[in-house]
Design a protein around this motif. Structure first.
Motif, short mmCIF file in Angstrom:
data_model
loop_
_atom_site.label_atom_id
_atom_site.label_comp_id
_atom_site.label_asym_id
_atom_site.label_seq_id
_atom_site.Cartn_x
_atom_site.Cartn_y
_atom_site.Cartn_z
N LEU A 477 33.54 0.67 30.20
CA LEU A 477 33.61 -0.65 29.56
C LEU A 477 33.59 -0.53 28.04
O LEU A 477 34.36 -1.23 27.35
CB LEU A 477 32.44 -1.51 30.05
N ILE A 478 32.72 0.31 27.50
CA ILE A 478 32.62 0.45 26.04
C ILE A 478 33.89 1.04 25.46
O ILE A 478 34.50 0.49 24.53
CB ILE A 478 31.39 1.31 25.67
N VAL A 479 34.30 2.19 26.00
CA VAL A 479 35.48 2.87 25.46
C VAL A 479 36.74 2.05 25.73
O VAL A 479 37.60 1.90 24.85
CB VAL A 479 35.61 4.28 26.06
N GLY A 480 36.87 1.51 26.95
CA GLY A 480 38.05 0.72 27.28
C GLY A 480 38.19 -0.51 26.41
O GLY A 480 39.28 -0.83 25.91
N THR A 481 37.09 -1.21 26.19
CA THR A 481 37.12 -2.42 25.33
C THR A 481 37.48 -2.06 23.90
O THR A 481 38.32 -2.72 23.27
CB THR A 481 35.75 -3.11 25.37
N LEU A 482 36.86 -1.02 23.37
CA LEU A 482 37.08 -0.65 21.97
C LEU A 482 38.53 -0.22 21.72
O LEU A 482 39.17 -0.70 20.78
CB LEU A 482 36.13 0.48 21.58
N ILE A 483 39.04 0.68 22.54
CA ILE A 483 40.38 1.23 22.32
C ILE A 483 41.46 0.17 22.55
O ILE A 483 42.49 0.16 21.88
CB ILE A 483 40.62 2.45 23.23
N ARG A 484 41.23 -0.72 23.48
CA ARG A 484 42.21 -1.77 23.74
C ARG A 484 42.23 -2.83 22.65
O ARG A 484 43.28 -3.37 22.28
CB ARG A 484 41.92 -2.41 25.09
N ARG A 485 41.08 -3.13 22.03
CA ARG A 485 40.99 -4.25 21.09
C ARG A 485 41.30 -3.85 19.65
O ARG A 485 41.72 -4.70 18.85
CB ARG A 485 39.58 -4.85 21.17
N TYR A 486 41.11 -2.56 19.31
CA TYR A 486 41.21 -2.16 17.90
C TYR A 486 42.15 -0.97 17.72
O TYR A 486 42.29 -0.12 18.62
CB TYR A 486 39.83 -1.78 17.35
N ASP A 487 42.75 -0.93 16.55
CA ASP A 487 43.39 0.29 16.07
C ASP A 487 42.33 1.08 15.31
O ASP A 487 41.62 0.54 14.45
CB ASP A 487 44.57 -0.03 15.15
N LEU A 488 42.24 2.37 15.60
CA LEU A 488 41.19 3.21 15.02
C LEU A 488 41.81 4.50 14.48
O LEU A 488 42.71 5.08 15.09
CB LEU A 488 40.14 3.57 16.08
N VAL A 489 41.30 4.92 13.33
CA VAL A 489 41.73 6.18 12.72
C VAL A 489 40.49 6.97 12.33
O VAL A 489 39.59 6.43 11.68
CB VAL A 489 42.62 5.93 11.47
N LEU A 490 40.44 8.23 12.73
CA LEU A 490 39.28 9.07 12.43
C LEU A 490 39.24 9.42 10.95
O LEU A 490 40.27 9.74 10.35
CB LEU A 490 39.35 10.35 13.27
N GLU A 491 38.03 9.39 10.36
CA GLU A 491 37.88 9.62 8.93
C GLU A 491 37.05 10.84 8.61
O GLU A 491 36.65 11.02 7.46
CB GLU A 491 37.25 8.39 8.26
#
Length: 516
Positions: A477-491
């Motif tokens: 639920l945590i990973v699925g929600t986050l990756i589906r809702r946001y664009d993310l780039v590692l810093e």
């Protein structure tokens, strides 16, 4: 006696005591282990292992020792680490009769719980009671509590993402936010109410060390980390435990205070819930504490208050520490995999999530994500690379005839362990790309029987994590929600970790923005 005489006697008796206590047993009691290689100090005492536990790098030290000395390494005077997937069956399987080592006694706060009790009969009784709270049917009913907290979580992340730069990205450290959501979910499940970390955006819990004593605000995650560090160290040095509060090193004094504070968090939360038991809204709740209150052991007796606190404390530790650390690490490795091989991880994962989760929903549901194959492979590969339970869980050989591993014989009383981190990073098992994030190594056509035997994120056998179904549900639920809702780039270039009982990312800086 003057000072010179005192110093003279000390110069004689202290070295003599060291020889008698540490060196003589090496040549007498433990001669059967002399052929097993390992760090020099580890052959005589647990000080080598305790030193790296004190530094929060035990998993790394053991891993380095195996790379230097081989499959079998003597990491303590009576402790052998087995870096081989076949050792998992030998050390942890049902029916082998092994007991948890005295190491676990350092984790007891109040009365022993299902995690730290060493008595086999007590563990069987406690596990039967606790297992009812984690049956498949019970786990499904937990989702409504998770959903409420996830909804608050994404609202906070939405506000952070809205503060983006000209490219639309905002900068955020995901480690604290993974901690906040994990603490709030387990607070809701184990005690009937979240701790409020997500809403406040900070690490803060109420604690009451003594019944009727003052209520203080304490940092729950920090308290938990310190407790894990000090207990892991004192578990290896039991002679220091009675004096830990008086040692000049603040690592021990602050750590022992954290042990009390953490027990106070659980004690206060359980007391609040028990005081509210008669309220209609509490009577309707379906959560872990409600199930523990209703359950009875094989003897027909319910859990007493002190036992409820200990079991709830176990759930607090297991449900917050492991989920927060693991979810953060999985997020890091997904983004690191995308950075290393652009276009191979995130687009594929987001496409799978988009197809499963309607655009109208802010958060994922378990039905939507539980059977998504690529999401599960990403979670498994993240758990392999990070190995939250990275240290070798120590067990004592109890069979009078001892146990054999290959051509090595370990008699009764020997402590054995299998280091998950080392097994999960064995190139002979996982291939030359063992350090890379490659989710498809868990696909049915690629996942070998040897890899299946070696993959051990939740331990194995009768002492395996009783809450692994809840943990996998939360992670999905945590990973699925986050990756589906946001664009993310590692810093950040790499993820640094520290270790108490479990392995924790220090930080995870990303850039984040809402997806179109």
């Amino acid at each position: 006696m003057d000072l010179l005489q005192y110093l003279f006697l000390c110069s004689i008796f202290i070295p003599l005591w060291i020889v008698l206590y540490y060196i003589v047993p090496y040549f007498t009691t433990y001669t059967h282990l002399r052929h097993i290689p390992g760090p020099f100090v580890a052959k005589f005492s647990n000080i080598w292992l305790a030193h790296y536990s004190r530094k929060g790098q035990r998993y790394a030290a053991v891993h380095a020792a195996h790379r230097r000395y081989g499959r079998l390494v003597r990491v303590g005077y009576n402790h052998i680490s087995i870096a081989d997937e076949r050792g998992i069956q030998v050390v942890y399987a049902h029916g082998n009769g092994f007991l948890k080592d005295t190491f676990y006694e350092a984790f007891v706060s109040g009365v022993p719980g299902v995690f730290n009790t060493r008595d086999r009969a007590q563990h069987t009784r406690k596990r039967k009671i606790v297992a009812h709270a984690f049956s498949p049917g019970a786990v499904v009913a937990f989702e409504s509590h998770m959903a409420e907290n996830l909804d608050r979580w994404v609202k906070q992340l939405d506000m952070i993402a809205a503060q983006g730069d000209v490219n639309g990205f905002a900068r955020v450290n995901m480690m604290p936010w993974c901690t906040y959501i994990a603490f709030d979910i387990i607070g809701d499940l184990a005690f009937g109410a979240p701790f409020g970390m997500v809403e406040k955006g900070r690490d803060e819990c109420e604690s009451q060390v003594r019944p009727g004593g003052p209520v203080v605000l304490t940092r729950g995650a920090e308290t938990l980390n310190r407790r894990g560090e000090v207990s892991s160290t004192l578990g290896l040095l039991p002679s220091l435990r009675p004096y830990a509060n008086y040692l000049p090193d603040p690592f021990f004094t602050k750590g022992m205070q954290s042990v009390q504070n953490l027990h106070g968090i659980a004690s206060m939360a359980v007391s609040k819930r028990l005081d509210d038991t008669g309220k209609p809204e509490q009577n309707k709740r379906h959560d872990i504490l409600a199930l523990l209150l209703k359950s009875k052991g094989p003897d027909g007796l319910p859990m007493q208050r002190n036992e409820l606190i200990s079991e709830s404390l176990t759930q607090l530790i297991a449900g917050s520490d492991t989920v927060s650390n693991t979810s953060c690490a999985i997020i890091y490795w997904i983004l690191a995999g995308e950075r290393d091989a652009p276009g191979t991880i995130l687009p594929r994962l987001q496409q799978e999530l988009d197809a499963a989760i309607p655009s109208t929903g802010a958060i994922a549901t378990h039905v939507q994500v539980k059977n998504l194959p690529f999401l599960r492979r990403c979670i498994d590969e993240g758990m392999r690379l990070h190995s939250t339970s990275a240290l070798g869980l120590p067990r004592i050989v109890t069979s009078a005839s001892g146990v054999w591993f290959e051509d090595a014989h370990f008699p009764i009383g020997t402590v054995l362990s299998v280091p998950s981190y080392t097994v999960h990073h064995d190139a002979k098992i996982w291939g030359p790309d063992v350090g890379k994030f490659i989710p498809d190594r868990f696909s049915p056509q690629s996942f070998t029987s040897r890899q299946k035997m070696a993959f051990n994120p939740f331990s194995y056998g009768p002492r395996a994590c009783v809450g692994q179904n809840v943990a996998l549900m939360e992670l999905s639920l945590i990973v699925g929600t986050l990756i589906r809702r946001y664009d993310l780039v590692l810093e950040q270039k790499e993820m640094k970790c520290t270790e108490g009982f479990s392995k924790k990312p220090v930080e995870c800086w990303v850039r984040i923005k809402r997806r179109a």
